[in-house]
Design an enzyme around this catalytic site. Structure first.
Site, PDB file in Angstrom:
ATOM      1  N   CYS A 107       0.840  -1.197   0.000  1.00  0.00           N
ATOM      2  CA  CYS A 107       0.000   0.000   0.000  1.00  0.00           C
ATOM      3  C   CYS A 107       0.878   1.251   0.000  1.00  0.00           C
ATOM      4  O   CYS A 107       2.069   1.185   0.312  1.00  0.00           O
ATOM      5  CB  CYS A 107      -0.919   0.013   1.213  1.00  0.00           C
ATOM      6  SG  CYS A 107      -0.014   0.128   2.770  1.00  0.00           S
ATOM      7  N   CYS A 160       2.555   2.013   3.335  1.00  0.00           N
ATOM      8  CA  CYS A 160       3.778   1.230   3.605  1.00  0.00           C
ATOM      9  C   CYS A 160       4.968   1.853   2.881  1.00  0.00           C
ATOM     10  O   CYS A 160       6.087   1.886   3.409  1.00  0.00           O
ATOM     11  CB  CYS A 160       3.612  -0.203   3.118  1.00  0.00           C
ATOM     12  SG  CYS A 160       2.099  -0.979   3.690  1.00  0.00           S
ATOM     13  N   ASP A 200      -2.065  21.896 -34.881  1.00  0.00           N
ATOM     14  CA  ASP A 200      -1.198  22.566 -35.840  1.00  0.00           C
ATOM     15  C   ASP A 200      -1.444  21.866 -37.177  1.00  0.00           C
ATOM     16  O   ASP A 200      -1.672  20.656 -37.209  1.00  0.00           O
ATOM     17  CB  ASP A 200       0.267  22.395 -35.407  1.00  0.00           C
ATOM     18  CG  ASP A 200       1.223  22.912 -36.452  1.00  0.00           C
ATOM     19  OD1 ASP A 200       1.022  24.030 -36.922  1.00  0.00           O
ATOM     20  OD2 ASP A 200       2.158  22.168 -36.809  1.00  0.00           O
TER      21      ASP A 200
END
Length: 706
Positions: free
Chosen positions: A20, A23, A399
């Site tokens: 996680c 951690c 462009d």
């Protein structure tokens, strides 16, 4: 890492075992406290730690011992893949589960009052929750309330009030939930891990007359690399000998092979399908296009999306609020109705259901999965913020030259008025040979295609007429090549029938160049920048997605309007200087807020920077595009744009679903407190179920294809 740290000062390591984000933060703090470390930063998405200072891998693993983390050098190959069910951290869960089932069976046989089942449940809690308790108690002593703290209080509380079996069940289900989180994050990271294995680690190099297989770290710029049919290229370079077709899917996402011959650029990780190639190495291994892609994607995974920042901020206040709510539920009702045991149990269940696992993991898994999927399809997204912004786009400015068109002008029509076409084209090419005008190259290419010997033509008195054309003497005759306006000045006016033909060509998006003398027009040549085959279909898809499309160009209004109609853009802005493009993008942002600019990453840098999302075409081999753009399309394929928008929109939808579902399932579970129906079983299943569904929902992003 901080921009003030130089590349040489920082050492990167790969980390295995993060379950996680919390951690990862704990590991980062532990590393920062190590002797010899000046600074450290963990990239949870890429599973890497950057360390400034002198440190050994053993010391780093000691800092990650709380999570049984494994550390290796950034360039060290992965250890042999261990199946998920064989992971060391999962073995204690199996033992705890066996003890739980055995204790339940003994409880049924010997009766609930017998001490043996209780001892079994206690052993199951200690074995399954050993690391959980260490983290939880340490955080509790510092008054840090995260999921480990909540679970520790809940399990110890359950044991105190005699709910041994439910306490053991909570420990095991929480361990399973963490294991599934670890699995899902590893699955999400696999798309990047697979990129690292694409390029071979050795290459056949010729130095002098000797050919040797050399590790990529020892290959130098200028070495000649020999690539046989069926082999992958280990390094970037230029072809010096041979012709072959290369599959560039790993870099550009395009599976259609591309023919490469002398002086063509080739990339590491691409597959040589046919002939033998000799390639002069142009970049060291750490500077290759593939290395840059991996580096940029890993950095992108560390960039937090706005929704992640919201979740982190929310969790900061949410977790302590849950602890206070649980305490109030455990203490206040018994003061009025008694029955302390029941309400303490309800309070403990609230702690479990309040665990923010699903909420915390809801965004990062989706972001990492989407960015990884995009990279495998030849699209580099620089971070979660750009992923979200792309999903919210309301307008895209293109462009024209090199983006909607191929950027290479070509002769489309040659209209002769007086004379032979080939002779007149030879004269025009001979004069244009001395010109610097971009359209001159189109005429020269046309003459070369026809095999005309314009280089043998003797030319004198060449002179440029600024902004209008050029003139030169050939065979003592003065010829002019230029715009129709030049000949209107020379002849006062152009014949009506000729002017009508020129105007017709101009209205179809072509630029007309005229060849003539001081007294007559001999021929006129129409030149056009050809549209990309994909432009019309891509603009149609974008319009269908509800995105406004605008074309920006320095071309004249008539040509621009004709091309704009051909591709189907919503709006055309012509006669623009670079600063005008910048102003227009700012206006568009004022109208729509979420605006993208698509360009080549060099000429359009100001407009790309001013847009919400800057998209560069043809990132492969173009360092500027990779560095300046927020999103880089690795090939010159506009089809990647609708795919990127759809992927981003899907990622946004999944993130919203995850956050909504995570909060909704907790709200429903918390409402069960009112009638007293919330149990530890329901609490842990709601938390684990939410985490599992959120991660599985995020992994659906792996299925989105171009």
């Amino acid at each position: 890492m901080s921009e003030s740290l130089t590349k040489e000062e920082i050492k990167a390591y790969r980390v295995q075992g993060f379950s996680c984000a919390g951690c990862a933060k704990t590991f980062e703090n532990n590393v920062k406290k190590l002797q010899g470390v000046e600074d450290a930063e963990v990239n949870f998405g890429a599973s890497k730690v950057y360390v400034q200072g002198h440190i050994t891998i053993e010391e780093l693993e000691k800092a990650g011992a709380f999570e049984n983390l494994k550390v290796r050098d950034e360039n060290e190959p992965k250890a042999e893949h261990i199946p998920f069910w064989k992971h060391k951290e999962n073995i204690k869960v199996y033992i705890a589960l066996i003890l739980l089932v055995a204790s339940w069976f003994l409880g049924n046989q010997l009766g609930e009052e017998h001490p043996l089942p209780t001892i079994g449940y206690a052993a199951s809690i200690l074995i399954g929750g050993y690391t959980l308790f260490i983290k939880g108690l340490r955080n509790l002593s510092r008054l840090q309330f995260d999921m480990n703290t909540l679970m520790t209080i809940a399990v110890i509380g359950a044991a105190i009030i005699g709910e041994w079996m439910e306490g053991a069940t909570v420990v095991i289900l929480f361990a399973i939930s963490e294991a599934l989180e670890r699995y899902s994050m590893d699955k999400a990271r696999q798309s990047i891990e697979s990129l690292m294995d694409i390029a071979p680690k050795e290459a056949l190099i010729r130095r002098g007359n000797k050919e040797t297989s050399i590790h990529v770290d020892n290959i130098q710029v200028g070495d000649i690399m020999i690539v046989k049919s069926g082999q992958k290229l280990a390094m970037d370079g230029l072809v010096v000998k041979g012709t072959s077709t290369l599959n560039q899917a790993a870099i550009t996402g395009e599976s259609v092979p591309v023919t490469k011959t002398v002086d063509d650029e080739v990339f590491s990780g691409t597959l040589n399908e046919e002939g033998l190639l000799e390639v002069r190495v142009t970049k060291r291994v750490e500077d290759t296009t593939l290395s840059k892609i991996i580096h940029l994607v890993e950095e992108a995974q560390a960039e937090r999306a706005p929704s992640q920042a919201f979740v982190d901020k929310f969790a900061k206040y949410y977790t302590p609020a849950i602890v206070i709510l649980a305490m109030l539920i455990a203490v206040i009702p018994p003061l009025f109705v008694g029955d302390w045991s029941t309400w303490i149990y309800q309070g403990l269940a609230v702690l479990v259901v309040g665990c923010p696992c699903a909420l915390v993991v809801s965004t990062p898994v989706a972001v990492v999965t989407a960015i990884g999927n995009a990279a495998k399809n030849g699209v580099l997204i620089k971070g979660g913020i750009y992923l979200e912004e792309t999903g919210n786009l309301k307008a895209i400015a293109f462009d024209k030259t090199g983006t909607l068109t191929k950027g290479i002008p070509a002769v489309t029509d040659i209209v002769t008025v007086n004379g032979n076409e080939n002779e007149l084209l030879t004269i025009t090419a001979a004069i244009e040979k001395g010109s610097q005008h971009p359209l001159a190259s189109a005429i020269i290419r046309k003459a070369e295609e026809k095999g005309l010997n314009f280089n043998d033509v003797s030319m004198k008195e060449f002179q440029s007429i600024t902004g209008k054309g050029v003139k030169a003497k050939i065979n003592n005759e003065l010829y002019y090549v230029g715009s129709p306006s030049l000949f209107e000045e020379l002849h006062n006016q152009i014949k009506t029938n000729l002017k009508e033909k020129m105007t017709h060509l101009q209205t179809t998006g072509k630029t007309v160049m005229v060849l003539g003398t001081e007294t007559e027009i001999l021929a006129f040549i129409a030149v056009a920048d050809e549209l990309r085959e994909s432009s019309k279909a891509v603009i149609s898809k974008l319009n269908h997605l509800g995105v406004e499309t605008v074309m920006l160009t320095g071309d004249n209004q008539r040509t621009a309007k004709a091309i704009g109609q051909q591709v189907g853009v919503s709006d055309v802005e012509a006669d623009l200087l670079p600063e005008d493009k910048l102003t227009f993008i700012k206006q568009l942002r004022g109208k729509h807020q979420h605006v993208a600019m698509v360009g080549d990453g060099v000429n359009d840098a100001p407009a790309l920077a001013a847009s919400t999302v800057g998209v560069a075409m043809g990132g492969a081999g173009t360092d500027t595009a990779l560095e300046t753009a927020d999103i880089a399309l690795m090939s010159d394929d506009l089809n990647k744009l609708p795919y990127t928008i759809q992927l981003s929109q899907k990622a946004m939808a999944i993130i919203k679903q995850n956050i909504t579902f995570s909060l909704a399932i907790k709200a429903v579970a918390l409402l069960l407190v009112v009638p007293g129906w919330l149990t530890l079983w329901i609490a842990i299943f709601s938390d684990m179920g939410a985490t599992l569904l959120v991660t599985l929902n995020s992994l659906r992003l792996l299925r989105i294809k171009k």
